[in-house]
Motif scaffolding. Structure first.
Motif, PDB file in Angstrom:
ATOM      1  N   VAL A  37      37.321  40.645  45.709  1.00 11.90           N
ATOM      2  CA  VAL A  37      37.565  41.947  45.090  1.00 11.90           C
ATOM      3  C   VAL A  37      38.947  42.388  45.562  1.00 11.90           C
ATOM      4  O   VAL A  37      39.162  42.636  46.755  1.00 11.90           O
ATOM      5  CB  VAL A  37      36.509  42.995  45.489  1.00 11.90           C
ATOM      6  N   VAL A  38      39.887  42.430  44.624  1.00 11.91           N
ATOM      7  CA  VAL A  38      41.246  42.853  44.940  1.00 11.91           C
ATOM      8  C   VAL A  38      41.313  44.361  44.697  1.00 11.91           C
ATOM      9  O   VAL A  38      41.452  44.827  43.574  1.00 11.91           O
ATOM     10  CB  VAL A  38      42.270  42.128  44.038  1.00 11.91           C
ATOM     11  N   ASN A  39      41.162  45.122  45.781  1.00 15.85           N
ATOM     12  CA  ASN A  39      41.226  46.580  45.643  1.00 15.85           C
ATOM     13  C   ASN A  39      42.654  47.065  45.828  1.00 15.85           C
ATOM     14  O   ASN A  39      43.347  46.621  46.753  1.00 15.85           O
ATOM     15  CB  ASN A  39      40.319  47.248  46.699  1.00 15.85           C
ATOM     16  N   ASP A  40      43.087  47.948  44.972  1.00 16.64           N
ATOM     17  CA  ASP A  40      44.365  48.637  45.175  1.00 16.64           C
ATOM     18  C   ASP A  40      44.489  49.745  44.142  1.00 16.64           C
ATOM     19  O   ASP A  40      44.253  49.522  42.958  1.00 16.64           O
ATOM     20  CB  ASP A  40      45.568  47.691  45.026  1.00 16.64           C
ATOM     21  N   GLU A  62      46.901  36.028  39.236  1.00 19.15           N
ATOM     22  CA  GLU A  62      47.444  34.910  40.039  1.00 19.15           C
ATOM     23  C   GLU A  62      46.325  34.027  40.570  1.00 19.15           C
ATOM     24  O   GLU A  62      46.410  32.790  40.558  1.00 19.15           O
ATOM     25  CB  GLU A  62      48.174  35.485  41.266  1.00 19.15           C
ATOM     26  N   ILE A  63      45.266  34.690  41.055  1.00 20.25           N
ATOM     27  CA  ILE A  63      44.134  33.950  41.623  1.00 20.25           C
ATOM     28  C   ILE A  63      43.458  33.113  40.531  1.00 20.25           C
ATOM     29  O   ILE A  63      43.154  31.929  40.725  1.00 20.25           O
ATOM     30  CB  ILE A  63      43.124  34.924  42.289  1.00 20.25           C
ATOM     31  N   GLY A  68      40.866  30.252  40.902  1.00 19.01           N
ATOM     32  CA  GLY A  68      39.946  31.011  41.744  1.00 19.01           C
ATOM     33  C   GLY A  68      39.213  32.100  40.977  1.00 19.01           C
ATOM     34  O   GLY A  68      39.405  32.263  39.768  1.00 19.01           O
ATOM     35  N   GLU A  69      38.362  32.846  41.707  1.00 20.79           N
ATOM     36  CA  GLU A  69      37.593  33.937  41.089  1.00 20.79           C
ATOM     37  C   GLU A  69      37.937  35.248  41.771  1.00 20.79           C
ATOM     38  O   GLU A  69      37.918  35.339  43.003  1.00 20.79           O
ATOM     39  CB  GLU A  69      36.093  33.690  41.276  1.00 20.79           C
ATOM     40  N   ALA A  70      38.195  36.279  40.951  1.00 23.30           N
ATOM     41  CA  ALA A  70      38.534  37.587  41.521  1.00 23.30           C
ATOM     42  C   ALA A  70      38.343  38.681  40.483  1.00 23.30           C
ATOM     43  O   ALA A  70      38.395  38.422  39.282  1.00 23.30           O
ATOM     44  CB  ALA A  70      39.988  37.586  42.000  1.00 23.30           C
TER      45      ALA A  70
END
Ligand code: NAI
Length: 306
Positions: A37-40, A62-63, A68-70
C-alpha cells in the motif's frame, strides 16, 4: 540467489511513499514479493499545499511495471480516521497487514524562540501522531495473526539534537518512545517494532545537501536495506534504533551509566562525583523500564545485608 530475503504473501503499508525514502522502501519490498500500500497525500515539504494521489500513483505504476503488486492510498496519517482508512485500503486490496513502515513526514524549521503553534502542531501531528495512529490501526490485526513488523522513522535531529528543529526533534524522539513501548507490548505476539534514523538526499534535504552531483552517494536506496531487514520475518531485533546513510549502518542505543550509589545521597556528593556519574566507562543498555529499575536492585540488596 537461493538465500535471497523475500516477502511473498506479506502485505506492507508504507506511509509517505510517494517519493524519497518511502518510495525506495516500497520498490525494494515489492521487488521481493511484498504487496504494497503506497500511502501518500501528495503536498509540499511543509505540508501546506493541497495534496493529490499523483505521487503515490506514480510509485504504484513503477511497481506494477516491474511486475509487482501495489495500490495507492491518499489518506493523511495524522488522524485516527485517516490512519484507519490507510489500513482499510490494505484490507480491501490484499486482506491483511504484516508490515507497517511509518515514514510520512514534513518540516517546519524555526529557531525555538520563534516557534509557534502553526509550526509546531502539524509537525507533531504528521510524525508523532501519524506513527501512533497508523500503528494502532494495524495493531489488533497483528495481535490476532501473531505477526507484525513495524519500522518507524526518527531522526538524528531528535536523537542527538539539531538547531531550529525543536518541533521535529520532539516528534522524532517521541517516536523512539512509542517504538520502545510497542516493542515491549508486542513481544509476545511476535510483533517487532524498531526505528530508523536515516540520512538521504530527497526533496526534504536537497537544500541542505545541495543538488549538485557530489562524490558522496546519498541515494535513499542505500538506506532501504536496513528498513527491509527490520521489516522481514527473519528480523532478529526488537526495540532498537538504526542509523543509516550512504551505505553506512550503525546501531544507536540509549544506555545508562553505572553511576554511583549512596544511601544518604546529598547535593554536595552529586557535585563532587558528577564525572563519576557521567562516566561512560561502564554502562548498560536496558530493554525496558523494568530492566532499568532492576539495575539498582543489587545496590539495595547490598544495603539490606549491612
Ligand atoms: P519526502 O518529503 O520525500 O517524503 C515524505 C513524504 O511524506 C512525502 O511524499 C509527503 O507527501 C508525505 N506526507 C507528508 N505528510 C503526510 C501525511 N499527513 N500523510 C501521508 N503522507 C504524508 O522526504 P524523505 O526525506 O523521504 O522523508 C521520509 C522520512 O524520513 C520522514 O519521516 C523524514 O522526517 C525522515 N528523515 C529523512 C531524512 C533525510 O535525510 N532525507 C533525515 C532524517 C529523517
Amino acid at each position: 540467489m537461493s538465500d535471497e530475503l523475500r516477502y511473498d504473501g506479506k502485505v506492507a503499508v508504507i506511509t509517505g511513499a510517494g517519493g524519497g525514502l518511502g518510495r525506495s522502501h516500497a520498490l525494494l519490498l515489492a521487488s521481493r514479493g511484498a504487496k504494497i500500500v503506497v500511502n501518500d497525500l501528495g503536498g509540499s515539504v511543509d505540508g501546506s499545499a493541497d495534496g493529490s494521489l499523483g505521487p503515490a500513483g506514480k510509485v504504484v505504476a513503477e511497481i506494477k511495471e516491474a511486475g509487482g503488486e501495489a495500490v495507492a492510498d491518499g489518506h493523511s496519517v495524522s488522524t485516527p480516521e485517516g490512519a484507519a482508512g490507510i489500513i482499510r485500503t490494505a484490507i480491501d486490496a490484499f486482506g491483511r497487514v504484516d508490515i507497517v513502515i511509518n515514514n510520512a513526514g514534513i518540516l517546519r524549521d524555526k529557531s525555538f524562540r520563534n516557534l509557534t503553534p502553526e509550526l509546531y502542531d502539524p509537525v507533531i501531528e504528521v510524525h508523532l501522531n501519524g506513527s501512533v495512529w497508523v500503528a494502532q490501526a494495524a495493531w489488533e490485526l497483528m495481535r490476532e495473526q501473531k505477526y507484525g513488523r513495524i519500522v518507524h522513522t526518527s531522526s538524528a535531529a531528535g536523537i542527538f539534537g539539531n538547531f531550529g528543529q525543536a518541533n521535529y526533534g520532539a516528534a522524532k524522539m517521541g517516536i523512539v518512545g512509542l517504538s520502545n513501548v510497542l516493542a515491549v507490548e508486542g513481544a509476545k505476539y511476535n510483533i517487532k517494532s524498531n526505528v530508523l534514523a536515516p540520512g538521504a538526499k530527497t526533496r526534504m534535504t536537497e537544500d541542505l545537501m545541495g543538488t549538485g552531483g557530489g562524490t558522496i552517494d546519498m541515494d535513499p536506496s542505500l538506506v532501504t536495506p536496513i528498513v527491509a531487514y527490520l521489516a522481514h520475518e527473519s528480523c532478529s531485533v526488537n526495540g532498537e534504533i538504526y542509523s543509516a546513510a550512504s551505505g553506512r549502518i550503525s546501531r544507536v542505543f540509549i544506555g545508562v551509566t553505572k553511576g554511583i550509589y549512596e544511601k544518604d545521597l546529598t547535593l554536595e556528593s552529586v557535585r563532587d562525583r558528577i564525572e563519576e556519574i557521567r562516566s561512560e566507562e561502564t554502562y548498560s543498555v536496558p530493554k525496558s523500564a523494568t530492566e532499568e529499575m532492576a539495575l539498582i536492585v543489587p545496590h539495595l540488596k547490598a544495603q539490606a545485608k549491612k
